[in-house]
Design a protein around this motif. Structure first.
Motif, PDB file in Angstrom:
ATOM      1  N   GLU A  12       0.824  -1.205   0.000  1.00 22.94           N
ATOM      2  CA  GLU A  12       0.000   0.000   0.000  1.00 22.94           C
ATOM      3  C   GLU A  12       0.858   1.255   0.000  1.00 22.94           C
ATOM      4  O   GLU A  12       0.530   2.243  -0.666  1.00 22.94           O
ATOM      5  N   ASP A  13       1.970   1.215   0.743  1.00 25.20           N
ATOM      6  CA  ASP A  13       2.887   2.357   0.765  1.00 25.20           C
ATOM      7  C   ASP A  13       3.500   2.592  -0.609  1.00 25.20           C
ATOM      8  O   ASP A  13       3.631   3.743  -1.058  1.00 25.20           O
ATOM      9  N   ARG A  14       3.884   1.499  -1.281  1.00 25.88           N
ATOM     10  CA  ARG A  14       4.476   1.637  -2.618  1.00 25.88           C
ATOM     11  C   ARG A  14       3.462   2.197  -3.607  1.00 25.88           C
ATOM     12  O   ARG A  14       3.787   3.055  -4.431  1.00 25.88           O
ATOM     13  N   THR A  15       2.225   1.722  -3.509  1.00 25.54           N
ATOM     14  CA  THR A  15       1.172   2.221  -4.394  1.00 25.54           C
ATOM     15  C   THR A  15       0.899   3.694  -4.135  1.00 25.54           C
ATOM     16  O   THR A  15       0.734   4.490  -5.068  1.00 25.54           O
ATOM     17  N   ALA A  16       0.863   4.074  -2.857  1.00 22.93           N
ATOM     18  CA  ALA A  16       0.627   5.477  -2.511  1.00 22.93           C
ATOM     19  C   ALA A  16       1.763   6.359  -3.014  1.00 22.93           C
ATOM     20  O   ALA A  16       1.522   7.469  -3.519  1.00 22.93           O
ATOM     21  N   ALA A  17       2.994   5.868  -2.894  1.00 28.65           N
ATOM     22  CA  ALA A  17       4.146   6.636  -3.382  1.00 28.65           C
ATOM     23  C   ALA A  17       4.094   6.776  -4.902  1.00 28.65           C
ATOM     24  O   ALA A  17       4.385   7.847  -5.452  1.00 28.65           O
ATOM     25  N   LEU A  18       3.706   5.689  -5.580  1.00 27.99           N
ATOM     26  CA  LEU A  18       3.545   5.747  -7.034  1.00 27.99           C
ATOM     27  C   LEU A  18       2.485   6.771  -7.413  1.00 27.99           C
ATOM     28  O   LEU A  18       2.665   7.568  -8.335  1.00 27.99           O
ATOM     29  N   ALA A  19       1.362   6.749  -6.697  1.00 28.03           N
ATOM     30  CA  ALA A  19       0.270   7.677  -7.001  1.00 28.03           C
ATOM     31  C   ALA A  19       0.704   9.124  -6.804  1.00 28.03           C
ATOM     32  O   ALA A  19       0.342  10.002  -7.596  1.00 28.03           O
ATOM     33  N   ARG A  20       1.490   9.382  -5.756  1.00 29.62           N
ATOM     34  CA  ARG A  20       1.976  10.752  -5.533  1.00 29.62           C
ATOM     35  C   ARG A  20       2.904  11.184  -6.664  1.00 29.62           C
ATOM     36  O   ARG A  20       2.829  12.325  -7.142  1.00 29.62           O
ATOM     37  N   ASP A  21       3.764  10.262  -7.110  1.00 31.17           N
ATOM     38  CA  ASP A  21       4.671  10.572  -8.220  1.00 31.17           C
ATOM     39  C   ASP A  21       3.872  10.844  -9.489  1.00 31.17           C
ATOM     40  O   ASP A  21       4.131  11.807 -10.214  1.00 31.17           O
ATOM     41  N   GLY A  22       2.881  10.000  -9.759  1.00 30.14           N
ATOM     42  CA  GLY A  22       2.050  10.197 -10.942  1.00 30.14           C
ATOM     43  C   GLY A  22       1.283  11.499 -10.895  1.00 30.14           C
ATOM     44  O   GLY A  22       1.178  12.210 -11.905  1.00 30.14           O
ATOM     45  N   ALA A  23       0.745  11.836  -9.710  1.00 27.45           N
ATOM     46  CA  ALA A  23       0.000  13.092  -9.574  1.00 27.45           C
ATOM     47  C   ALA A  23       0.908  14.289  -9.819  1.00 27.45           C
ATOM     48  O   ALA A  23       0.491  15.286 -10.435  1.00 27.45           O
ATOM     49  N   ALA A  24       2.154  14.205  -9.361  1.00 27.17           N
ATOM     50  CA  ALA A  24       3.110  15.299  -9.589  1.00 27.17           C
ATOM     51  C   ALA A  24       3.423  15.440 -11.074  1.00 27.17           C
ATOM     52  O   ALA A  24       3.542  16.560 -11.600  1.00 27.17           O
ATOM     53  N   ARG A  25       3.550  14.319 -11.763  1.00 32.79           N
ATOM     54  CA  ARG A  25       3.807  14.354 -13.207  1.00 32.79           C
ATOM     55  C   ARG A  25       2.639  14.985 -13.959  1.00 32.79           C
ATOM     56  O   ARG A  25       2.818  15.776 -14.885  1.00 32.79           O
ATOM     57  N   ILE A  26       1.425  14.607 -13.557  1.00 38.70           N
ATOM     58  CA  ILE A  26       0.237  15.158 -14.212  1.00 38.70           C
ATOM     59  C   ILE A  26       0.116  16.649 -13.925  1.00 38.70           C
ATOM     60  O   ILE A  26      -0.242  17.439 -14.809  1.00 38.70           O
ATOM     61  N   SER A  91       3.230   4.977 -12.487  1.00 38.00           N
ATOM     62  CA  SER A  91       2.860   6.038 -11.554  1.00 38.00           C
ATOM     63  C   SER A  91       1.593   6.758 -12.023  1.00 38.00           C
ATOM     64  O   SER A  91       0.753   7.161 -11.210  1.00 38.00           O
ATOM     65  N   VAL A  92       1.436   6.909 -13.320  1.00 37.06           N
ATOM     66  CA  VAL A  92       0.245   7.559 -13.864  1.00 37.06           C
ATOM     67  C   VAL A  92      -0.984   6.687 -13.645  1.00 37.06           C
ATOM     68  O   VAL A  92      -2.061   7.172 -13.280  1.00 37.06           O
ATOM     69  N   VAL A  93      -0.834   5.388 -13.866  1.00 40.63           N
ATOM     70  CA  VAL A  93      -1.932   4.456 -13.609  1.00 40.63           C
ATOM     71  C   VAL A  93      -2.382   4.556 -12.153  1.00 40.63           C
ATOM     72  O   VAL A  93      -3.578   4.653 -11.848  1.00 40.63           O
ATOM     73  N   ALA A  94      -1.401   4.560 -11.232  1.00 43.09           N
ATOM     74  CA  ALA A  94      -1.725   4.642  -9.801  1.00 43.09           C
ATOM     75  C   ALA A  94      -2.439   5.952  -9.472  1.00 43.09           C
ATOM     76  O   ALA A  94      -3.402   5.980  -8.691  1.00 43.09           O
ATOM     77  N   ALA A  95      -1.983   7.055 -10.066  1.00 40.88           N
ATOM     78  CA  ALA A  95      -2.587   8.360  -9.787  1.00 40.88           C
ATOM     79  C   ALA A  95      -4.024   8.422 -10.292  1.00 40.88           C
ATOM     80  O   ALA A  95      -4.917   8.954  -9.602  1.00 40.88           O
ATOM     81  N   LEU A  96      -4.278   7.898 -11.477  1.00 42.09           N
ATOM     82  CA  LEU A  96      -5.644   7.930 -12.008  1.00 42.09           C
ATOM     83  C   LEU A  96      -6.572   7.035 -11.201  1.00 42.09           C
ATOM     84  O   LEU A  96      -7.739   7.373 -10.967  1.00 42.09           O
ATOM     85  N   ARG A  97      -6.061   5.886 -10.778  1.00 34.68           N
ATOM     86  CA  ARG A  97      -6.888   5.010  -9.939  1.00 34.68           C
ATOM     87  C   ARG A  97      -7.159   5.652  -8.585  1.00 34.68           C
ATOM     88  O   ARG A  97      -8.253   5.523  -8.037  1.00 34.68           O
ATOM     89  N   GLU A  98      -6.159   6.336  -8.039  1.00 29.82           N
ATOM     90  CA  GLU A  98      -6.344   7.043  -6.779  1.00 29.82           C
ATOM     91  C   GLU A  98      -7.447   8.090  -6.912  1.00 29.82           C
ATOM     92  O   GLU A  98      -8.210   8.346  -5.972  1.00 29.82           O
TER      93      GLU A  98
END
Length: 425
Positions: A12-26, A91-98
């Motif tokens: 869950e921590d790795r997914t959350a970190a990925l989502a934060r990275d993806g959100a920053a990219r977006i 990371s983008v996939v994780a951010a969109l799912r988040e």
């Protein structure tokens, strides 16, 4: 139990970190996309897309994700998928799912998993598709003909996909309107030429760590993508060569100052060859005999099969990874190097198109799907209206602080004015 709980927490921590990275990219994309985040966002927010299911099937990275968020903010139910298994960003996939968006793609897949992802997108029963290469459109026709029959429209990104849609229309197999976004001037004049030219060479140089000044670079195909590649390579000091089967385009390449000839003449001289045809096997089995030792092969067209890696593998006595992102094939006494497995090298081996250019391309796509949703169009292939195309350019110029003169009455040709007004000549 404790170990399983720790593993779950770590995941869950790795997914959350990925989502934060993806959100920053977006968010980075948003801050550099004044047209998409301003003019287009306002235009599509009129209710036309509210409740409509829109499948966005373009290389699934941050710029595509931002387009998806603009459509979702306008009330669309967005389904996101990738147009190539090698270009999906985790990371983008994780951010969109988040964010709560339906994403049917995952990074690190292969062609089998990608086929399943496209079928999953079709199973979501979209009303509209923003497509790349008509990949989802074709799979929907094959896998879910019931959904295909109810599609309300498709906006297509590429030259390849446009050709496929035109073939379907000519055969009477296109029961809905399709916009060829690729034919919009704000798309192909900038995306195909400048963006692909810049980013393909950036990826080639990053992957190979080679020098371009003085290098012999060959381009296969001289459409807008090929022109951009040859333009940038020449500007960076390369000796440029073009192989083209269309005689007018070949003459244009010659007039532009490139050495033009057949594959048999050009390939033996080339230190790097970049395909840009949008077709299949631009470098195929018959061409392997002409390739020089240590040549670098990259693909800037739609199909991963523009460089026929299966033919190379069949001819090779050894296949090995010579550098990250480079697969080398030993054929006789020659080593032939393929970038990014033959996938689109600027995305699979780089960061994709510049944000400023994709601001234009995705403005075309955003206004395109809005036009489909708000306008009654006959089945068949259509071009984005000139007024919408112009409006995108005007908004982009305005973001640079540029305004234009309008043609004065005394500057107009009287005969042309009368014809436009329907008067006698």
């Amino acid at each position: 139990m404790a170990q399983e709980a720790n593993q779950t927490a770590d995941a869950e921590d790795r997914t959350a970190a990925l989502a934060r990275d993806g959100a920053a990219r977006i968010e980075w994309v948003r801050t550099h996309s004044p047209v998409l985040d301003g003019y287009v966002r306002e235009a599509v927010n009129d209710g036309s897309l509210r409740g409509k299911r829109v499948a966005v099937v373009v290389h699934l990275e941050a710029k595509t994700a931002f387009l998806a968020t603009v459509l979702a903010d306008a009330g669309a139910e967005v389904i996101a998928a990738g147009s190539n298994p090698r270009t999906t960003d985790a990371s983008v996939v994780a951010a969109l799912r988040e964010r709560g968006m339906t994403v049917v793609a995952d990074a690190g897949g292969d062609y089998d998993s990608w086929e399943l992802e496209l079928k999953a997108a079709a199973d979501c029963e979209p009303d509209y598709i923003i497509d790349d290469g008509a990949e989802l459109t074709m799979r929907t026709a094959e896998h879910r003909p019931d959904v295909f029959a109810k599609l309300k429209g498709v906006s297509e990104e590429t030259t390849t996909g446009t050709a496929r849609l035109q073939a379907m229309s000519a055969a009477g197999n296109l029961p809905f309107p399709a916009l060829t976004a690729n034919d919009a001037r704000c798309k192909h004049l900038f995306d195909n030429r400048y963006a692909t030219g810049q980013t393909t060479l950036q990826a080639l140089l990053r992957l190979t760590n080679r020098q371009i000044a003085g290098a012999r670079i060959a381009v296969v195909g001289y459409g807008y993508v090929g022109k951009g590649l040859a333009l940038y390579a020449k500007a960076m000091g390369a000796r440029t060569f073009v192989a083209e089967v269309d005689p007018v385009r070949a003459l244009e390449a010659h007039t532009d100052g490139h050495t033009v000839g057949s594959r048999a003449e050009i390939f033996p001289q080339a230190e790097a060859i970049i395909t840009a045809t949008g077709g299949m096997r631009a470098i195929g089995e018959a061409d392997i005999q002409y390739l020089a030792h240590d040549v670098v092969l990259g693909n800037a067209g739609h199909h991963d099969l523009e460089v026929d890696t299966e033919a190379l593998a069949a001819a090779a006595s050894n296949v090995f990874e010579s550098r990250p992102g480079i697969t080398s094939y030993t054929v006789g006494d020659r080593d032939l190097h393929v970038l990014a497995g033959g996938a689109l090298v600027n995305i699979a081996g780089g960061s994709g198109h510049p944000v400023e250019v994709m601001d234009l391309t995705f403005a075309v796509q955003g206004l395109g799907v809005h036009h489909l949703a708000s306008t009654e169009l006959e089945p068949g292939v259509h071009i984005l209206p000139k007024a919408l195309d112009d409006s995108i350019a005007i908004a982009k110029l305005a973001s640079y602080g540029i305004t234009l003169d309008e043609l004065r009455a005394d500057q107009r040709d009287d005969h042309t004015a009368r014809m436009e007004e329907g008067g006698a000549a």
